[in-house]
Design an enzyme around this catalytic site. Structure first.
Site, PDB file in Angstrom:
ATOM      1  N   SER A 197       0.824  -1.204   0.000  1.00  0.00           N
ATOM      2  CA  SER A 197       0.000   0.000   0.000  1.00  0.00           C
ATOM      3  C   SER A 197       0.861   1.258   0.000  1.00  0.00           C
ATOM      4  O   SER A 197       1.645   1.484  -0.908  1.00  0.00           O
ATOM      5  CB  SER A 197      -0.966  -0.038   1.189  1.00  0.00           C
ATOM      6  OG  SER A 197      -1.919   0.997   1.090  1.00  0.00           O
ATOM      7  N   ASP A 243      -1.033   1.303  -4.682  1.00  0.00           N
ATOM      8  CA  ASP A 243      -2.071   0.333  -5.047  1.00  0.00           C
ATOM      9  C   ASP A 243      -3.432   0.991  -5.237  1.00  0.00           C
ATOM     10  O   ASP A 243      -4.447   0.313  -5.359  1.00  0.00           O
ATOM     11  CB  ASP A 243      -2.158  -0.810  -4.025  1.00  0.00           C
ATOM     12  CG  ASP A 243      -2.471  -0.330  -2.619  1.00  0.00           C
ATOM     13  OD1 ASP A 243      -2.513   0.891  -2.391  1.00  0.00           O
ATOM     14  OD2 ASP A 243      -2.669  -1.183  -1.730  1.00  0.00           O
ATOM     15  N   ASP A 275      -2.140   6.348  -3.914  1.00  0.00           N
ATOM     16  CA  ASP A 275      -0.936   5.646  -3.477  1.00  0.00           C
ATOM     17  C   ASP A 275      -0.646   4.490  -4.432  1.00  0.00           C
ATOM     18  O   ASP A 275      -1.399   4.263  -5.392  1.00  0.00           O
ATOM     19  CB  ASP A 275      -1.065   5.202  -2.019  1.00  0.00           C
ATOM     20  CG  ASP A 275      -2.153   4.174  -1.792  1.00  0.00           C
ATOM     21  OD1 ASP A 275      -3.031   4.011  -2.661  1.00  0.00           O
ATOM     22  OD2 ASP A 275      -2.152   3.513  -0.738  1.00  0.00           O
TER      23      ASP A 275
END
Length: 580
Positions: free
Chosen positions: A150, A309, A307
């Site tokens: 992430s 992902d 971000d």
């Protein structure tokens, strides 16, 4: 001094390691002067929880590497097979982001699942988290795995695990998988079939692009016709932070008539080193610096960032000639208020609608819910809890009652077709909402100020107190224990009127709406809350993904200056309370 037992484990790993890169790294750690690093790499195994596994990449049981990934996936494969329908071949879906080793780890996962008789479906290229959550139930999968860390710093990676409904796995399932993992030797236990053999034998196949088309159709179904002036659509600067968001963000914005989208050139291509942004977290201004610099040249209406992902969304708004960053709470409140208004204008009965947020998100939501008449539910942090309420709604009359979900850490869930954070949909709606307000002569900062004037200046601040290394977890636990044993009677000169310890069962907070099932309770969680006599609040909890204590400060006053002053006082008192 390293214990004999730990050195035995290290030397056993060295004797059996066949990966030249990992072997070289291990032998470097065995050289004099690296005892602390060696200890941290091997003193424990990475824990498997409701978000799967996540950690720094490198050699060792406490690191993300091909062996730890294979061990975790073998445990998950054992669980999938143990819970499969008799006579039916189970299947899993896989996806990855742009981090270093993500493709390698994804292929290891595929090799393990295929070797265990589980059909594997994979996106042929990097895609965002929401597209995996979307695909899992539509493709009839028993589980899904997203290889990602992430928004964490570049040295991290992980495997995020989803259940058959596209939501993160429950605590009960995580415990069962963790038990299975514990029975597997990390180096020799997992069964694997070479990836090329998996493809040749039809055990691995690619997810068709039609799934992405269907996802974008669901996003577009939330579009409010007429919200954007076709003669003056919003102008946008966007950065995917070298991650997965670009393809779908561009397509989604185009579908609502927004084509003037300038992308930060240094952050277009995948870059697992995140050369221009070592900590690619859109919660922090540093992650948006290049986008803001481009905005100073091009003067768009909005700056937006996802971000790596694409499950989190950060944003800045052109206001009075400068770019003002919106907080996670402000975006969530704006979206929730706007969606309620536009749904009501479209004829929806808001008394049947349900919004969900976390216990650490803004208290202003209570006022917004009362104003519009929808039900507000509060869960523990994490989208396994927020997205999990969609399944509850399905049992209570239908997911169409879903209004939206969000938490303050820049994660939003506008549509029930996804059950995790969805930066693609949230970004699309944010841009559309900006166009809607622009038709009335307001930018989003001004729109938020209207809500502040109406409901009070609920300002929030989050402190992230870092406790790295092997001692960090012990130190955090001792600080939480000390807070329980010596609970404060006042904070920053404000009397504590109520203390809530979420280690003890608490009813799931519900405000307004129909009665539904009021028997829901919050799972025990290491969170402390102190409500203060002037309406302010402080909450503390350990992070579930990083070695830090998160302290949430809530200010409320009649003006921005007064609320900011309250936050400053709360921050000083909280740091003193924690010895930070």
């Amino acid at each position: 001094m390293l214990s004999d037992e730990l050195m035995r484990r290290v030397l056993d790993w060295e004797a059996r390691e066949r990966d030249p890169e990992l072997l070289g790294e291990l032998r470097a750690l065995l050289a004099p002067g690296h005892e602390d690093e060696l200890f941290d790499a091997f003193y424990r195994s990475l824990s498997f929880g409701t978000a799967g596994i996540r950690g720094v990449m490198g050699v060792g049981t406490n690191r993300m590497n091909v062996h730890v990934v294979a061990q975790a996936m073998q445990g998950l494969a054992d669980w999938v097979n143990a819970n499969a329908e008799p006579g039916k071949c189970p299947r899993v879906a896989l996806c990855r982001d742009t981090r270093n080793n993500s493709e390698r780890f994804e292929r290891v996962a595929a090799e393990v699942f295929a070797a265990n008789g589980i059909e594997v479906l994979m996106y042929p290229r990097v895609e965002p988290v929401p597209t995996l959550s979307f695909a899992i139930p539509r493709l009839g999968c028993s589980a899904g795995v997203m290889v990602t860390s992430s928004h964490n710093p570049r040295q991290y990676n992980g495997c995020k695990v989803f259940a058959s409904d596209g939501c993160q796995i429950s605590g009960e399932v995580a415990e069962e998988v963790a038990t299975a993992i514990g029975r597997i030797d990390v180096l020799d236990g997992p069964r694997r079939l070479p990836f090329e053999d998996c493809l040749a034998q039809g055990l691995v196949s690619w997810i068709d692009d039609s799934v992405l088309d269907d996802f974008l159709a669901c996003v577009h179904a939330l579009h409010v016709p007429g919200s954007i002036d076709p003669a003056r659509p919003p102008r946008v600067v966007y950065t995917p932070l070298n991650g997965t968001g670009l393809e779908l963000v561009r397509r989604s914005l185009a579908s609502i008539g927004v084509s003037d989208v300038s992308v930060v050139p240094e952050q277009v291509e995948p870059d697992g080193d995140f050369t221009t942004c070592p900590y690619p977290n859109p919660e922090f201004r540093e992650a948006l610096e290049l986008a803001l610099s481009l905005a100073d040249e091009l003067h768009p209406d909005l700056v937006v960032a996802t971000d790596p992902d694409a499950d989190r969304l950060g944003s800045a708004v052109l206001h009075d000639g400068r770019y003002v960053l919106l907080t996670g709470d402000e975006v969530g409140i704006l979206l929730m208020d706007w969606m309620a208004r536009t749904r009501a204008e479209a004829g929806d009965d808001l008394s049947r609608k349900v919004a969900v947020s976390s216990i650490v998100s803004s208290d202003m939501l209570d006022d917004v819910a009362r104003e519009h008449g929808f039900q507000l539910r509060r869960t523990l942090t994490g989208f396994k809890n927020i997205g999990g309420q969609i399944a509850v709604l399905e049992r209570q009359g239908g997911a169409e009652r879903w209004l939206m979900g969000y938490e303050e850490s820049y994660g939003y869930l506008p549509g029930p077709y996804v059950r995790d954070k969805d930066g693609v949909t949230a970004l699309t709606l944010l841009v559309e909402m900006a166009g809607w307000y622009a038709k009335g002569g307001l930018d989003l900062v001004e729109a938020m100020d209207v809500l502040y004037e109406r409901h009070g200046f609920h300002l929030n601040r989050t402190l992230n107190l870092q406790y790295p290394g092997a001692e960090g977890a012990t130190l955090m636990a001792s600080k939480m224990r000390a807070l329980r044993e010596g609970a404060p009677r006042d904070i920053a000169g404000r009397g504590v009127t109520r203390t809530v310890d979420y280690l003890h069962p608490q009813p799931l907070p519900q405000l307004g709406g129909p009665g539904d099932d009021r028997s829901q309770t919050l799972p025990a969680s290491d969170v402390l809350e102190w409500r203060l006599d002037d309406g302010c609040k402080v909450m503390v909890r350990p992070s579930g993904t990083e070695p830090k204590l998160k302290c949430y400060l809530f200010g409320i006053a009649g003006s921005r200056d007064e609320s900011t002053r309250a936050l400053d006082e709360l921050e000083a008192a909280t740091r003193q309370l924690l010895g930070a």
